[in-house]
Design a protein around this motif. Structure first.
Motif, PDB file in Angstrom:
ATOM      1  N   ASN A   1      30.818 -43.358  50.986  1.00  0.00           N
ATOM      2  CA  ASN A   1      31.283 -44.803  51.236  1.00  0.00           C
ATOM      3  C   ASN A   1      30.937 -45.957  50.562  1.00  0.00           C
ATOM      4  OD1 ASN A   1      33.390 -43.699  52.365  1.00  0.00           O
ATOM      5  ND2 ASN A   1      32.304 -44.310  54.864  1.00  0.00           N
ATOM      6  N   ALA A   2      29.444 -46.202  50.244  1.00  0.00           N
ATOM      7  CA  ALA A   2      29.223 -46.536  49.500  1.00  0.00           C
ATOM      8  C   ALA A   2      29.210 -46.347  47.849  1.00  0.00           C
ATOM      9  CB  ALA A   2      27.188 -46.275  49.439  1.00  0.00           C
ATOM     10  N   ARG A   3      29.503 -44.778  47.472  1.00  0.00           N
ATOM     11  CA  ARG A   3      29.567 -44.653  45.718  1.00  0.00           C
ATOM     12  C   ARG A   3      31.096 -44.921  45.935  1.00  0.00           C
ATOM     13  NH1 ARG A   3      32.195 -40.145  43.521  1.00  0.00           N
ATOM     14  NH2 ARG A   3      31.959 -39.389  41.599  1.00  0.00           N
TER      15      ARG A   3
ATOM     16  N   HIS B   1      37.448 -37.626  38.572  1.00  0.00           N
ATOM     17  CA  HIS B   1      37.195 -35.890  37.288  1.00  0.00           C
ATOM     18  C   HIS B   1      35.887 -35.556  38.485  1.00  0.00           C
ATOM     19  CE1 HIS B   1      35.273 -33.362  34.377  1.00  0.00           C
ATOM     20  NE2 HIS B   1      36.645 -33.302  34.506  1.00  0.00           N
ATOM     21  N   GLY B   2      34.615 -35.365  38.734  1.00  0.00           N
ATOM     22  CA  GLY B   2      33.768 -35.259  39.291  1.00  0.00           C
ATOM     23  C   GLY B   2      33.705 -35.051  40.743  1.00  0.00           C
ATOM     24  N   GLN B   3      34.731 -35.187  41.203  1.00  0.00           N
ATOM     25  CA  GLN B   3      35.004 -35.133  42.366  1.00  0.00           C
ATOM     26  C   GLN B   3      36.585 -33.681  43.157  1.00  0.00           C
ATOM     27  OE1 GLN B   3      33.988 -35.708  45.498  1.00  0.00           O
ATOM     28  NE2 GLN B   3      32.639 -36.878  44.230  1.00  0.00           N
TER      29      GLN B   3
ATOM     30  N   PHE C   1      22.241 -42.166  40.055  1.00  0.00           N
ATOM     31  CA  PHE C   1      22.251 -41.930  41.469  1.00  0.00           C
ATOM     32  C   PHE C   1      23.294 -41.646  42.314  1.00  0.00           C
ATOM     33  CE2 PHE C   1      19.275 -45.544  39.526  1.00  0.00           C
ATOM     34  CZ  PHE C   1      18.237 -44.635  39.204  1.00  0.00           C
ATOM     35  N   GLY C   2      24.768 -41.733  41.558  1.00  0.00           N
ATOM     36  CA  GLY C   2      25.644 -41.671  42.603  1.00  0.00           C
ATOM     37  C   GLY C   2      26.223 -40.334  43.096  1.00  0.00           C
ATOM     38  N   GLY C   3      25.100 -39.049  42.659  1.00  0.00           N
ATOM     39  CA  GLY C   3      25.039 -37.754  43.774  1.00  0.00           C
ATOM     40  C   GLY C   3      24.609 -38.223  45.012  1.00  0.00           C
ATOM     41  N   LYS C   4      22.966 -39.065  44.836  1.00  0.00           N
ATOM     42  CA  LYS C   4      22.892 -39.355  46.130  1.00  0.00           C
ATOM     43  C   LYS C   4      22.982 -40.896  47.349  1.00  0.00           C
ATOM     44  CE  LYS C   4      17.881 -38.681  43.309  1.00  0.00           C
ATOM     45  NZ  LYS C   4      17.180 -38.924  42.630  1.00  0.00           N
TER      46      LYS C   4
ATOM     47  N   ALA D   1      28.196 -48.672  35.860  1.00  0.00           N
ATOM     48  CA  ALA D   1      28.403 -47.503  35.090  1.00  0.00           C
ATOM     49  C   ALA D   1      26.939 -46.712  35.144  1.00  0.00           C
ATOM     50  CB  ALA D   1      28.734 -47.515  34.687  1.00  0.00           C
ATOM     51  N   LEU D   2      25.967 -47.245  35.058  1.00  0.00           N
ATOM     52  CA  LEU D   2      24.203 -46.535  34.420  1.00  0.00           C
ATOM     53  C   LEU D   2      23.923 -46.125  36.229  1.00  0.00           C
ATOM     54  CD1 LEU D   2      22.405 -48.682  31.591  1.00  0.00           C
ATOM     55  CD2 LEU D   2      23.760 -46.009  31.618  1.00  0.00           C
TER      56      LEU D   2
END
Length: 324
Positions: A275-277, A188-190, A268-271, A262-263
């Protein structure tokens, strides 16, 4: 969709691509070993959760309000994994990275609905443990089949409404630049970040999603167990406290494997490196669903007893036939 049309105006021309391109795991070293692990995890997820659901259906002793929620959790684990992994394996094995716009919206709906129901089910199980340990005399009255079925039905209805709204808002976006989704599924975010018109409603609903389906259930579960621990410290002996908390060990294990990744991703997903995400997202989608039946079989006495009874009933007729 008429509601969105009337709200945004009838003269807006939207540009929807025929398909999106899912970038997947491009550029990640030794990824072929991860594919094998992914397939194995999916097989274990489907088999394990199917066994748990079958046990609950076949064993009358497991037809309690608590196991109504466990059954629903196993069901959404199977549905969620089945909505993600087959397409992912199609991308990996056959390099079919294109996905039609409408198919992408459908995939997004099922993925997010199942994830949302997972966290709500864990919150419902925390409520079950809270009442069972703190108010055992009221448990039969407060936690009934009708209550749990109503709670699950409301959770499904509320979740489907929220996710349909999120999907509807995405259909009101125009995509006039890139169509490459930097993820392993229809994220969704992408997707809304690819839009070339105002995507602020999608940003708002993402915030609401994280609040409603990650933070609020997690905070409720944490406070439930803090209250359980505080209450037990006042009235129970050390042996009784250990015995009471042992009944919660399976649920606490599931809370950890579902919520901690999930937390981390929501905070920190945006940072993270893309590939790690992607790796962390895929692990969060697959492994909790695989570990759920394993944890319940190994740490829940009722499930273990039900399995023993099932195998005993199957083996005894075979032995009698051989003797005859």
């Amino acid at each position: 969709m008429n509601l969105f049309n009337s709200a945004l105006g009838r003269n807006i021309t939207l540009m929807h691509p025929k398909y999106f391109i899912i970038s997947g795991f491009i550029g990640i070293p030794h990824i072929k070993y991860y594919y094998v692990c992914l397939f194995f995890s999916y097989v274990v997820t489907v088999l394990g959760n199917t066994i748990v659901m079958a046990l609950i259906i076949l064993d009358h002793n497991l037809r309690t309000p608590k196991y109504v929620v466990v059954f629903n959790l196993a069901l959404v684990d199977v549905l969620g994994s089945s909505s993600v992994v087959p397409k992912l394996l199609d991308i990996i094995l056959f390099n079919h990275r294109n996905i039609a716009f409408n198919d992408c919206m459908t995939l997004l709906f099922f993925c997010y609905t199942c994830f949302s129901m997972q966290t709500l089910n864990l919150a419902a199980l925390a409520y079950d443990r809270l009442v069972a340990i703190i108010f055992p005399l009221h448990y039969v009255v407060q936690v009934t089949h009708r209550f749990m079925l109503s709670l699950i039905a409301f959770s499904w209805l509320f979740t489907v409404t929220i996710i349909l709204t999120a999907v509807g808002l995405l259909t009101r976006l125009s995509f006039c630049n890139s169509v490459v989704i930097n993820s392993y599924y229809c994220d969704h975010g992408q997707i809304y970040q690819l839009a070339c018109n105002d995507n602020s409603p999608s940003v708002v609903i993402t915030f609401l999603f994280v609040l409603l389906y990650i933070w609020l259930p997690f905070v409720f579960i944490v406070f439930s167990y803090l209250y359980i621990g505080y209450a037990l410290s006042k009235v129970a002996t050390a042996v009784e406290r250990v015995k009471a908390l042992k009944t919660c060990s399976g649920h606490l294990s599931l809370v950890g494997i579902y919520f901690i990744p999930a937390l981390v991703l929501s905070t920190f997903g945006g940072k993270m490196h893309p590939n790690a995400r992607i790796i962390n997202l895929s692990l969060n989608a697959i492994f909790p669903a695989m570990l759920n039946p394993i944890i319940y079989v190994l740490q829940t006495q009722e499930i273990k007893e039900s399995l023993k009874k099932l195998f005993k009933n199957r083996i005894q007729p075979t032995i009698k036939v051989r003797k005859v």
